[in-house]
Design a protein around this motif. Sequence first.
Motif, PDB file in Angstrom:
ATOM      1  N   LEU A 139      40.025  46.802  29.835  1.00  0.00           N
ATOM      2  CA  LEU A 139      38.912  47.514  30.824  1.00  0.00           C
ATOM      3  C   LEU A 139      38.888  48.982  30.251  1.00  0.00           C
ATOM      4  O   LEU A 139      37.278  49.212  30.150  1.00  0.00           O
ATOM      5  N   TRP A 186      30.186  49.984  31.029  1.00  0.00           N
ATOM      6  CA  TRP A 186      29.926  49.940  32.258  1.00  0.00           C
ATOM      7  C   TRP A 186      29.457  50.892  33.098  1.00  0.00           C
ATOM      8  O   TRP A 186      28.480  50.640  34.284  1.00  0.00           O
ATOM      9  N   VAL A 190      34.742  50.579  29.691  1.00  0.00           N
ATOM     10  CA  VAL A 190      34.250  51.417  30.851  1.00  0.00           C
ATOM     11  C   VAL A 190      33.095  52.438  30.396  1.00  0.00           C
ATOM     12  O   VAL A 190      32.103  52.566  31.304  1.00  0.00           O
ATOM     13  N   ASP A 249      39.466  45.103  40.124  1.00  0.00           N
ATOM     14  CA  ASP A 249      38.318  44.503  39.399  1.00  0.00           C
ATOM     15  C   ASP A 249      36.910  45.261  39.181  1.00  0.00           C
ATOM     16  O   ASP A 249      36.434  45.574  40.155  1.00  0.00           O
ATOM     17  N   PRO A 250      36.764  45.598  37.970  1.00  0.00           N
ATOM     18  CA  PRO A 250      35.484  46.175  37.760  1.00  0.00           C
ATOM     19  C   PRO A 250      34.290  45.617  38.359  1.00  0.00           C
ATOM     20  O   PRO A 250      33.275  46.354  38.593  1.00  0.00           O
ATOM     21  N   LEU A 282      37.407  39.018  32.296  1.00  0.00           N
ATOM     22  CA  LEU A 282      37.693  39.516  33.981  1.00  0.00           C
ATOM     23  C   LEU A 282      38.069  38.367  34.568  1.00  0.00           C
ATOM     24  O   LEU A 282      38.667  38.683  35.524  1.00  0.00           O
ATOM     25  N   VAL A 337      45.847  47.213  37.498  1.00  0.00           N
ATOM     26  CA  VAL A 337      45.372  46.172  36.821  1.00  0.00           C
ATOM     27  C   VAL A 337      46.228  45.216  36.257  1.00  0.00           C
ATOM     28  O   VAL A 337      47.419  45.329  35.677  1.00  0.00           O
ATOM     29  N   SER A 367      45.839  47.817  30.774  1.00  0.00           N
ATOM     30  CA  SER A 367      44.590  48.379  31.094  1.00  0.00           C
ATOM     31  C   SER A 367      43.390  48.612  29.846  1.00  0.00           C
ATOM     32  O   SER A 367      42.223  48.896  30.031  1.00  0.00           O
TER      33      SER A 367
END
Length: 326
Positions: free
Chosen positions: A88, A95, A92, A67-68, A58, A42, A85
């Motif tokens: 993100l 997501w 998570v 890239d998530p 993002l 990242v 990190s």
Amino acid sequence: MAARPLAIWVVSDGRTGIQNQALGLAEAVARLTPAQIEIKQVRWRPAFDRLPSAWKTLAMLAPGSFDPRSVAEWPDLWIATGRASLPLSARVRDWSGGRTFVVQTQDPRWRNDRYDLIVAPAHDGLAGANVLSISGSPHRITPQRLSGAAPAFASRIAPLPHPRVAVMVGGASAAFDLPPAHAADLAERIAQAVEAANGSLLLTYSRRTPAAAKAAMAERLSRLPGWIWDGTGDNPLFAMLDAADHILVTEDSANMATEAASTGKPVHILPMVAKKAPGKFTRLHADLQARGAARPFDGALTPWTYAPLDETDRAARAILAALKLR
């Protein structure tokens, strides 16, 4: 998860010292259960890199960064390290719809409730229901990895006389400095110890070691039998640790001290010039000394033994236990 390998993503900004914490922990998990490890790096655009984690979006990710938004299937286990990190890691679970178990190493110091488990250095003093405290930092050192690295460097190391003294030198940081005069003094103390024991030297520098400090140390230490790695070619650190009878580590790095203590070989702590009160490092070294692993360098290469530190494996077992509970 029992029907297929565990999918593990290792997430960091890609710097070796940072990435190896998450990667070492992932590899420890993989030694306990079948797993597939992927590395994700990242990076944020320079204009946004220093922004607080809460402000990052993002759209601020640098080209080429993980890239998530492109993820089709989230992993079983997300192990991340470092400030880059955090924006993100904290998202998570949302997501992934709760599928992914999120592990953050070090003390995030931001939204600590957003991670399933924080594997934090005991010397940071972090506490909480989702916190596992370990001595030092996770790492990649294992006896098998060290012995496996040895053959590639055997022609350079095997002829050297015992005791072989591995020296891991750090450098400038927020808490410590290594000015040339101090570096020269350390070099003299190290040289006297090696010469008195009729031994040899195996020395590596970190990326933080100032050029002037390297030059000051080399002026004295290059006269000894041994090898001062100049940074070219493959890194011989693992082979040096495998061959060493003693390990000397400057006091500025928790990673280096923890890695050294995992070998079961005597670890001698070399003093640096402190810029501020080195509280957490003092606590770490006291912990390692209480375990019998480390002592302040007193100029003598006195051997001793202790049970090698296995905190990375302990953390891996805790992760798998938590996954089973889920």
